[in-house]
Structure formats: structure tokens, C-alpha cells
Write a protein that holds these residues in place. Structure first.
Motif, PDB file in Angstrom:
ATOM      1  N   UNK A 176       0.829  -1.211   0.000  1.00 12.97           N
ATOM      2  CA  UNK A 176       0.000   0.000   0.000  1.00 12.97           C
ATOM      3  C   UNK A 176       0.867   1.267   0.000  1.00 12.97           C
ATOM      4  N   UNK A 177       0.510   2.220  -0.847  1.00 19.47           N
ATOM      5  CA  UNK A 177       1.202   3.512  -0.929  1.00 19.47           C
ATOM      6  C   UNK A 177       0.158   4.615  -0.832  1.00 19.47           C
ATOM      7  N   UNK A 178       0.298   5.497   0.152  1.00 20.09           N
ATOM      8  CA  UNK A 178      -0.634   6.601   0.363  1.00 20.09           C
ATOM      9  C   UNK A 178       0.021   7.881  -0.129  1.00 20.09           C
ATOM     10  N   UNK A 179      -0.657   8.563  -1.042  1.00 13.78           N
ATOM     11  CA  UNK A 179      -0.183   9.853  -1.535  1.00 13.78           C
ATOM     12  C   UNK A 179      -1.134  10.919  -1.002  1.00 13.78           C
ATOM     13  N   UNK A 180      -0.593  11.807  -0.184  1.00 13.90           N
ATOM     14  CA  UNK A 180      -1.411  12.849   0.441  1.00 13.90           C
ATOM     15  C   UNK A 180      -1.043  14.214  -0.139  1.00 13.90           C
ATOM     16  N   UNK A 181      -2.036  14.950  -0.639  1.00  7.89           N
ATOM     17  CA  UNK A 181      -1.793  16.312  -1.113  1.00  7.89           C
ATOM     18  C   UNK A 181      -1.468  17.214   0.072  1.00  7.89           C
ATOM     19  N   UNK A 182      -0.389  17.971  -0.025  1.00  8.48           N
ATOM     20  CA  UNK A 182      -0.012  18.871   1.063  1.00  8.48           C
ATOM     21  C   UNK A 182      -0.957  20.064   1.111  1.00  8.48           C
ATOM     22  N   UNK A 183      -1.241  20.513   2.329  1.00  8.51           N
ATOM     23  CA  UNK A 183      -2.062  21.720   2.492  1.00  8.51           C
ATOM     24  C   UNK A 183      -1.274  22.961   2.063  1.00  8.51           C
ATOM     25  N   UNK A 184      -1.960  23.928   1.456  1.00  5.62           N
ATOM     26  CA  UNK A 184      -1.323  25.150   0.978  1.00  5.62           C
ATOM     27  C   UNK A 184      -2.129  26.371   1.419  1.00  5.62           C
ATOM     28  N   UNK A 185      -1.447  27.530   1.460  1.00  7.60           N
ATOM     29  CA  UNK A 185      -2.104  28.802   1.767  1.00  7.60           C
ATOM     30  C   UNK A 185      -1.703  29.842   0.723  1.00  7.60           C
ATOM     31  N   UNK A 186      -2.585  30.794   0.461  1.00  2.00           N
ATOM     32  CA  UNK A 186      -2.282  31.901  -0.442  1.00  2.00           C
ATOM     33  C   UNK A 186      -3.117  33.113  -0.033  1.00  2.00           C
ATOM     34  N   UNK A 187      -2.702  34.270  -0.478  1.00  2.00           N
ATOM     35  CA  UNK A 187      -3.461  35.500  -0.251  1.00  2.00           C
ATOM     36  C   UNK A 187      -4.283  35.782  -1.495  1.00  2.00           C
ATOM     37  N   UNK A 188      -5.474  36.256  -1.275  1.00  2.00           N
ATOM     38  CA  UNK A 188      -6.380  36.539  -2.398  1.00  2.00           C
ATOM     39  C   UNK A 188      -5.679  37.430  -3.417  1.00  2.00           C
ATOM     40  N   UNK A 189      -5.770  37.024  -4.687  1.00  2.00           N
ATOM     41  CA  UNK A 189      -5.174  37.798  -5.765  1.00  2.00           C
ATOM     42  C   UNK A 189      -3.808  37.307  -6.175  1.00  2.00           C
ATOM     43  N   UNK A 190      -3.154  36.458  -5.333  1.00  2.00           N
ATOM     44  CA  UNK A 190      -1.844  35.913  -5.703  1.00  2.00           C
ATOM     45  C   UNK A 190      -2.016  34.716  -6.636  1.00  2.00           C
ATOM     46  N   UNK A 191      -0.919  34.279  -7.179  1.00  2.00           N
ATOM     47  CA  UNK A 191      -0.939  33.098  -8.045  1.00  2.00           C
ATOM     48  C   UNK A 191      -1.172  31.836  -7.217  1.00  2.00           C
ATOM     49  N   UNK A 192      -1.807  30.865  -7.844  1.00  2.00           N
ATOM     50  CA  UNK A 192      -2.023  29.577  -7.185  1.00  2.00           C
ATOM     51  C   UNK A 192      -0.658  28.950  -6.902  1.00  2.00           C
ATOM     52  N   UNK A 193      -0.418  28.472  -5.669  1.00  2.00           N
ATOM     53  CA  UNK A 193       0.891  27.875  -5.353  1.00  2.00           C
ATOM     54  C   UNK A 193       1.083  26.532  -6.077  1.00  2.00           C
ATOM     55  N   UNK A 194       2.315  26.118  -6.147  1.00  2.00           N
ATOM     56  CA  UNK A 194       2.611  24.798  -6.733  1.00  2.00           C
ATOM     57  C   UNK A 194       2.181  23.723  -5.742  1.00  2.00           C
ATOM     58  N   UNK A 195       1.440  22.749  -6.235  1.00  2.00           N
ATOM     59  CA  UNK A 195       0.950  21.688  -5.370  1.00  2.00           C
ATOM     60  C   UNK A 195       2.004  20.583  -5.241  1.00  2.00           C
TER      61      UNK A 195
END
Length: 252
Positions: A176-195
Motif C-alpha cells: 500500500x502507498x498513500x499519496x497525500x496532497x499537502x495543504x497550501x495557503x495563499x493570499x487573495x489575488x496571488x498566483x495559485x501555489x505549486x501543489x
């Protein structure tokens, strides 16, 4: 009567028993006349007849040594003499009976395990006692990929001649391999961060570089999205030796 058995077969010291129903008042003795030839005498001191007209009188146990190969063998019953209650003797014709010598079956047990784990202790089963100990071998190691591998049981120190060896099977399953998306934060109007993602379950020191297909991320948020929380989904990864599952993250 006499019993004559082929070479390698014999009647042990406890190999003659009388039927308790038919021979309640009878006794017996027997002696080995020569190799393979045994003389049996059944008698009743009160001169009682056998009970009934049909059924077993005497039971014989036949044993074989390690030199006898599996197959059908024939033993003979000769010099059969019966005495009736008036003392008249009756001689019966010789006859044969078959003895089936079967192989001892030694079978390796089958097992399953996950990729990257050590092999379990391999065990065999046998349907009769052995002289010596078989050997069990399997080429699978902790780094062997997912698949099926024979568990071979071989002669080892066994000296029995009538042995059939049956292989087992080791099935290596995906880890079994679990891949979990990391939590991210951004300020309104900024570019979407790299996931990015965190991995749990790699074996043998492996990393995400062994993935045949890297995970894909998606999120409903854009630079102009209202402040709030948005799910980061992760999917579509592929790996040869792993069963992949996913945990979503959150973009705040």
C-alpha cells in the motif's frame, strides 16, 4: 496357512490380529519361516468353530522398507488348511492379494506477502513419517517485484525412496502507498501555489522516482476566488509494486 510377500515387504511382530466377532475363543501364533514367508496357525482349545459363515478371520498388517518403490505388489496365501468339527482337514487353493504401496507426499505450503516484506518461514507438510529432512528454497527476496514465485521442496537429507515432492507458491502482492496532497495557503489575488504531495509506504528505500506516472493535482480555486477553503485533489499516479490510495489536501 502361509503368507508370502515380495522382497522389501514384511509382517511386523504386531502384524497379525484376529477378528473379535468371528474368533472370540480362538488364539493364534505365527513365525517367520524364511525371508518373506510367514506361517500362521489359528486354533481354539475348546475346539470352537468360527462364528458365522462370512467375514474376516485374520487381519494382516504389511509394512515396507525404504527400498520399495511405489506400485502394486502381490502377496500369496498358500498351504491353507481348515479342520472341521469332526476333525476332517480341508485344503484350499492358493490365492493372491494385492498390496498398493503409495508415495509419501511432501508438499510445501503456499503463502502471500506484500512487496518489500521479508519472506515468511516456509513450512512443508507430509502424510507419513520421513527419514531425514526436506529442504525448501524460493528465489524471491525482499526486493523481488510483485508476482508469483515457486516454493520448491527438494530431497535434502531424506532417504526414503517413495517420496513425491509438491511445490508451493509465494504470491507477492502490491504494497500500500498513500499519496497525500499537502495543504497550501495563499493570499487573495496571488498566483495559485505549486501543489506537492507527501508519500507514505515506499519500500526498499524507494522514492517517488519509481512511479511510472507522477500524481496529478487539481483545485477549483483561481487567483480571483473568494477567500475560503478549497479541496486539493490528487490522482492518477501509477507504480509497479504499489497499490496507490489518495488523501486530499486543502488550499486556504
Amino acid at each position: 496357512f502361509d503368507v508370502i510377500v515380495p522382497q522389501g515387504l514384511s509382517i511386523p511382530t504386531d502384524g497379525v490380529t484376529l477378528d473379535g466377532v468371528r474368533c472370540g475363543s480362538h488364539q493364534f501364533n505365527y513365525v517367520q519361516v524364511s525371508d518373506g514367508k510367514y506361517r500362521v496357525m489359528i486354533y481354539s482349545m475348546p475346539v470352537k468353530p468360527f462364528s458365522g459363515k462370512n467375514g474376516a478371520i485374520v487381519n494382516l498388517k504389511i509394512q515396507c522398507d525404504n527400498s520399495v518403490k511405489a506400485g502394486i505388489y502381490y502377496a500369496s496365501v498358500t498351504a491353507q488348511k481348515f479342520t472341521d468339527k469332526e476333525g476332517q482337514k480341508h485344503v484350499l487353493n492358493d490365492c493372491q492379494f494385492s498390496i498398493k504401496v503409495e508415495s509419501i507426499v511432501v508438499k510445501a505450503n503456499s503463502y502471500s506477502r506484500k512487496y518489500g516484506e521479508e519472506n515468511p518461514p516456509f513450512v512443508y507438510t507430509t502424510d507419513a513419517p520421513l527419514n531425514g529432512t526436506p529442504e525448501i528454497v524460493c528465489e524471491a527476496t525482499v526486493t523481488s517485484p510483485v508476482g508469483k514465485y515457486p516454493i520448491k521442496v527438494i530431497k535434502g537429507s531424506v532417504t526414503n525412496s517413495n517420496v513425491e515432492y509438491v511445490d508451493g507458491e509465494l504470491v507477492i502482492e502490491e504494497a500500500p502507498l498513500i499519496i497525500s496532497a499537502d495543504n497550501k495557503q495563499m493570499v487573495w489575488g496571488e498566483s495559485i501555489p505549486e501543489f506537492t504531495a507527501t508519500y507514505e509506504g515506499f519500500k526498499n528505500g524507494e522514492t517517488a522516482s519509481v512511479l511510472r506516472k507522477q500524481p496529478q493535482f487539481s483545485c477549483g480555486a483561481t487567483e480571483s476566488s473568494e477567500p475560503g477553503e478549497y479541496a486539493i485533489t490528487v490522482s492518477d499516479a501509477e507504480a509497479q509494486n504499489y497499490a496507490v490510495s489518495y488523501v486530499n489536501g486543502t488550499l486556504t
